[in-house]
Scaffold this active site. Structure first.
Site, PDB file in Angstrom:
ATOM      1  N   CYS A  22     -12.433  31.646 -19.246  1.00  0.00           N
ATOM      2  CA  CYS A  22     -12.173  33.035 -18.848  1.00  0.00           C
ATOM      3  C   CYS A  22     -10.723  33.226 -18.386  1.00  0.00           C
ATOM      4  O   CYS A  22      -9.810  33.208 -19.193  1.00  0.00           O
ATOM      5  CB  CYS A  22     -13.174  33.470 -17.779  1.00  0.00           C
TER       6      CYS A  22
ATOM      7  N   ARG B 149     -16.751  46.506 -19.006  1.00  0.00           N
ATOM      8  CA  ARG B 149     -16.915  45.055 -18.919  1.00  0.00           C
ATOM      9  C   ARG B 149     -17.860  44.571 -19.999  1.00  0.00           C
ATOM     10  O   ARG B 149     -18.853  45.224 -20.316  1.00  0.00           O
ATOM     11  CB  ARG B 149     -17.452  44.635 -17.548  1.00  0.00           C
TER      12      ARG B 149
ATOM     13  N   HIS C 227     -18.997  31.225 -19.016  1.00  0.00           N
ATOM     14  CA  HIS C 227     -19.316  30.714 -17.684  1.00  0.00           C
ATOM     15  C   HIS C 227     -20.692  30.059 -17.747  1.00  0.00           C
ATOM     16  O   HIS C 227     -21.284  29.927 -18.803  1.00  0.00           O
ATOM     17  CB  HIS C 227     -19.346  31.857 -16.674  1.00  0.00           C
TER      18      HIS C 227
END
Length: 252
Positions: free
Chosen positions: A97, A131, A197
């Site tokens: 990320c 997002r 993640h």
């Protein structure tokens, strides 16, 4: 215990550790020790300016957008040049990320403010209003291990690779780099960047072993990994992988 040793540098653990990203180094350490491969992990924090030349594998996790400005000041103090030298030397990097985004040329916020990043790899990131979040899956390229990956993404930045820059994989479900071109992550030399993640390696032991093998081959010229009993890990991976794909098909 084997005479082989892998030295891992965990960069910026005090600020880049979203969603359990620290679990990636723990996974690597365990899978090496189970094979009697020596593993040493060092935390390289802000203002630490010791040489990075002695490390074999680097991990950089994800963080909040506002933390990137703090990191950029530290990178410009000399650490950025050391990181780029390690990349060009073929050292292994896993970047997640925000750590992945920092490898590119710049990050441009949705307000138009541009932050110059390392420029180690030809890509850039642009901030968006929405997002991109949720469980997702992608298949890595042959040079990236050729395996199915499950993970969790949560980012507003949209990453666009340069024309000659290769993605880490192709999206099967989810958004990936930008939600437009079906690419996920980046693969340059032995740098592997991803938005995954979760953390990515405990969920995907095949990919974890691929990184270990890549690191050993670069350091020692060859790598034979003793097989591990990954029955439970494989069952967990396949269960989530199929669920993510089935959820996608049900929405369609």
């Amino acid at each position: 215990m084997s005479d082989r040793i892998i030295k891992i540098a965990h960069l910026y653990p005090e600020v880049l550790n979203l969603y359990g990203d620290r679990g990636n180094t723990m996974c690597l350490e365990k899978r090496m020790k189970w094979r009697h491969i020596n593993c040493e992990i060092s935390e390289i924090k802000l203002t630490d300016n010791d040489s990075l030349s002695g490390y074999d594998l680097f991990f950089i996790g994800g963080g909040q957008d506002f933390e990137q400005e703090v990191l950029l000041r530290d990178l410009r103090s000399g650490k950025g040049s050391s990181i780029k030298s390690a990349i060009e030397d073929g050292k292994t990097f896993l970047c997640i990320c925000g750590g992945y985004q920092m490898m590119g040329h710049y990050y441009e916020t949705k307000e138009g403010e541009k932050m110059e990043f390392l420029g180690a790899i030809d890509f850039h990131t642009v901030g968006g209003d929405v997002r991109m979040i949720g469980n997702y899956a992608f298949h890595t390229t042959k040079s990236g291990g050729g395996t199915d990956i499950v993970g969790f993404e949560n980012h507003s930045g949209r990453t666009y690779l340069g024309r000659r820059t290769n993605p880490l994989g192709t999206i099967l479900s989810g958004y990936g780099n930008n939600g437009e071109d079906k690419t996920e992550g980046v693969h340059y030399k032995n740098v592997f960047g991803s938005y995954s993640h979760g953390p990515i390696l405990p969920k995907n032991p095949v990919f974890a072993d691929f990184l270990i093998k890549t690191t050993l081959e670069h350091k020692y010229g060859e790598a034979e990994l003793e097989p591990l009993d990954d029955t439970y890990e494989k069952e967990a991976h396949d269960l989530i992988f199929n669920k993510v794909l089935n959820d996608t098909m049900s929405r369609d």
